[in-house]
Write an enzyme that holds these catalytic residues in place. Structure first.
Site, short mmCIF file in Angstrom:
data_model
loop_
_atom_site.label_atom_id
_atom_site.label_comp_id
_atom_site.label_asym_id
_atom_site.label_seq_id
_atom_site.Cartn_x
_atom_site.Cartn_y
_atom_site.Cartn_z
N GLY A 1 -51.59 -13.88 26.92
CA GLY A 1 -51.52 -14.21 28.33
C GLY A 1 -52.69 -13.66 29.12
N ASN A 2 -53.31 -14.50 29.94
CA ASN A 2 -54.45 -14.12 30.79
C ASN A 2 -55.73 -13.85 30.00
OD1 ASN A 2 -52.40 -14.13 32.68
ND2 ASN A 2 -52.47 -11.93 33.09
N CYS B 1 -41.58 -20.75 22.43
CA CYS B 1 -41.85 -22.08 22.98
C CYS B 1 -40.86 -22.39 24.11
CB CYS B 1 -41.75 -23.15 21.90
SG CYS B 1 -42.09 -24.82 22.52
N LYS C 1 -43.05 -14.10 17.45
CA LYS C 1 -43.70 -14.29 18.74
C LYS C 1 -42.61 -14.51 19.78
CE LYS C 1 -47.53 -16.73 20.97
NZ LYS C 1 -46.88 -17.35 22.16
N GLU D 1 -54.80 -21.82 25.57
CA GLU D 1 -55.44 -22.82 26.40
C GLU D 1 -56.91 -22.52 26.64
OE1 GLU D 1 -53.33 -23.75 29.94
OE2 GLU D 1 -51.46 -24.20 28.90
N PRO E 1 -50.66 -19.94 18.02
CA PRO E 1 -50.02 -21.16 17.51
C PRO E 1 -49.84 -22.16 18.64
CG PRO E 1 -48.39 -19.42 17.82
CD PRO E 1 -49.73 -18.79 18.08
N MET E 2 -50.25 -23.40 18.42
CA MET E 2 -50.13 -24.45 19.43
C MET E 2 -49.71 -25.74 18.74
SD MET E 2 -53.63 -23.69 21.59
CE MET E 2 -54.61 -23.21 20.14
N VAL E 3 -48.72 -26.41 19.29
CA VAL E 3 -48.25 -27.66 18.71
C VAL E 3 -49.40 -28.66 18.65
CG1 VAL E 3 -46.66 -29.60 18.98
CG2 VAL E 3 -45.89 -27.27 19.50
#
Length: 427
Positions: free
Chosen positions: A239-240, A138, A177, A263, A53-55
């Protein structure tokens, strides 16, 4: 609708001769819903590759692009529960989906059980989601200002209340999350509390709340591994995850049931494309510039078919072809400064592809230095964050002025009751 607040910590304690799983992390108590959680997880295909999930960045066209290239599950952008439940315009803009957009987890941020349940019930009634996820991860300023996301780590009884109210009142699963604490035992106890409250899946971002820059700090896979060992429901690792080799390394080391990428997936939406990436994605691998340019064109075709707010589109174009735009700075200027339209973005991507083909090169020659690009990226991220804060503040202000909510039904709701009979204190 009256919502009882979580009992104070003292009211949740159990007698000293009956230590809870919070008090003694070595005590294993399988929650009653664990088997049902695994049955649900298998019913959606036991997905390993998740779009995080990303804004404003995990919207429908991007989710569909990632699914075409290997993603097996996706989260929506983080949605504000109160605004979603009371503002029809916000709902229609922020939550769009399609038949091929499954399995799908709809994520909300909230600090009020009443607003969260109202929003979640709408999603459940729509049939659009396979689960409702709560954002406790977040770390950004907007979450601190709104008292949600990772800043609820300072109010763990409220975290438990938010999970519990959905678990007790929805037919579809609730997931969560979370981020980690500096102390491993506290992280494990936190995850177990979320599970005990009714979460059917827990996604763990292996960074502290203070670690906002993912490029500067590696995620703690040891913490994720400990949470996986302690829980009885599915666990996802976040992560990573830069490429497919990281996926396999993470799953092997942590024992997690799947991974999320954010990302890295923005830069390479084909990150999870096993046939395309498996033989090359090792070490410091990054997706070839020509492939990312082709992905940008594919993304724009999806935007034409599934329109979304253009602020989301601009961000994706930059992430996918920013190195090419650093060479063709006139196109970068047009994307940044001209009035945004779908036609503009399509034209810019098409023109960029034509110029690259004419150059005969498969790599860019940036006119902007790495430092200049990094500065521009930071300024763009700051601008986007400020705009998001302003949009949220404006929406909440409209709701306050309306006294109920824009285009909402304002119907009297049933009293919300949370069963605290098996509530546990977090220590």
């Amino acid at each position: 609708m009256t919502v009882p607040v979580p009992p104070p910590a003292a009211a949740l304690t159990t007698p000293s001769h009956q230590p809870t799983t919070m008090d003694d992390p070595t005590t294993s108590q399988r929650p009653q819903h664990a088997d049902k959680a695994w049955e649900w997880f298998r019913s959606i295909g036991s997905p390993k590759f998740h779009v995080a999930p990303m804004v404003d960045q995990s919207e429908l066209p991007f989710r569909l692009l990632c699914r075409r290239h290997g993603a097996t599950c996706a989260y929506t952008p983080m949605l504000h529960a109160r605004i979603f439940s009371q503002d029809r315009k916000y709902r229609e803009e922020m939550l769009t989906t399609a038949l091929e957009d499954r399995p799908l987890l709809v994520q909300f941020c909230a600090n009020d059980p009443q607003h969260l349940l109202a929003a979640a019930r709408m999603v459940e009634a729509s049939g659009a989601a396979d689960a409702v996820d709560i954002n406790f991860g977040c770390p950004q300023r907007i979450a601190k200002r709104g008292a949600y996301g990772a800043f609820l780590m300072d109010d763990l009884p409220r975290v438990e209340a938010l999970v519990r109210v959905l678990a007790q009142n929805l037919r579809i699963p609730v997931t969560a999350k979370i981020r980690i604490f500096p102390d491993l035992a506290k992280t494990v106890a936190y995850a177990r509390m979320v599970e005990a409250a009714g979460a059917s899946l827990v996604a763990v971002h292996g960074r502290l709340r203070e670690q906002k820059d993912n490029t500067a700090t590696r995620a703690d896979w040891d913490a994720i591994r400990a949470v996986k060992a302690a829980l009885s429901v599915p666990v996802l690792a976040n992560g990573n995850i830069r490429h497919l080799a990281d996926v396999e390394a993470c799953l092997s080391y942590t024992g997690a049931d799947g991974v999320l990428s954010a990302e890295a997936l923005l830069a390479d939406p084909a990150l999870f494309d096993v046939p395309l990436r498996a033989s090359v994605a090792v070490g410091d691998y990054t997706a070839p510039p020509l492939e990312r340019l082709a992905l940008a064109a594919e993304y724009m075709a999806l935007v034409v078919a599934h329109p979304v707010p253009l602020r989301m589109v601009r961000g994706h174009v930059h992430k996918m072809v920013g190195d090419w735009l650093a060479e063709h700075t006139d196109l970068r200027h047009n994307i940044n400064r001209l009035p945004p339209t779908v036609q503009l973005f399509c034209q810019m991507v098409d023109e960029l592809r034509a110029r690259v083909a004419a150059s005969g090169r498969d790599y860019p020659l940036p006119q902007l230095s790495a430092a200049e690009l990094a500065t521009a990226d930071r300024e763009e991220a700051k601008r986007a964050a400020i705009e998001e804060q302003e949009r949220e503040a404006d929406a909440l202000d409209r709701l306050e002025r309306s006294g109920c909510g824009v285009a909402s039904d304002c119907a009297e709701e049933d009293e919300l009751v949370i069963d605290w009979s098996d509530g546990l204190v977090f220590t």
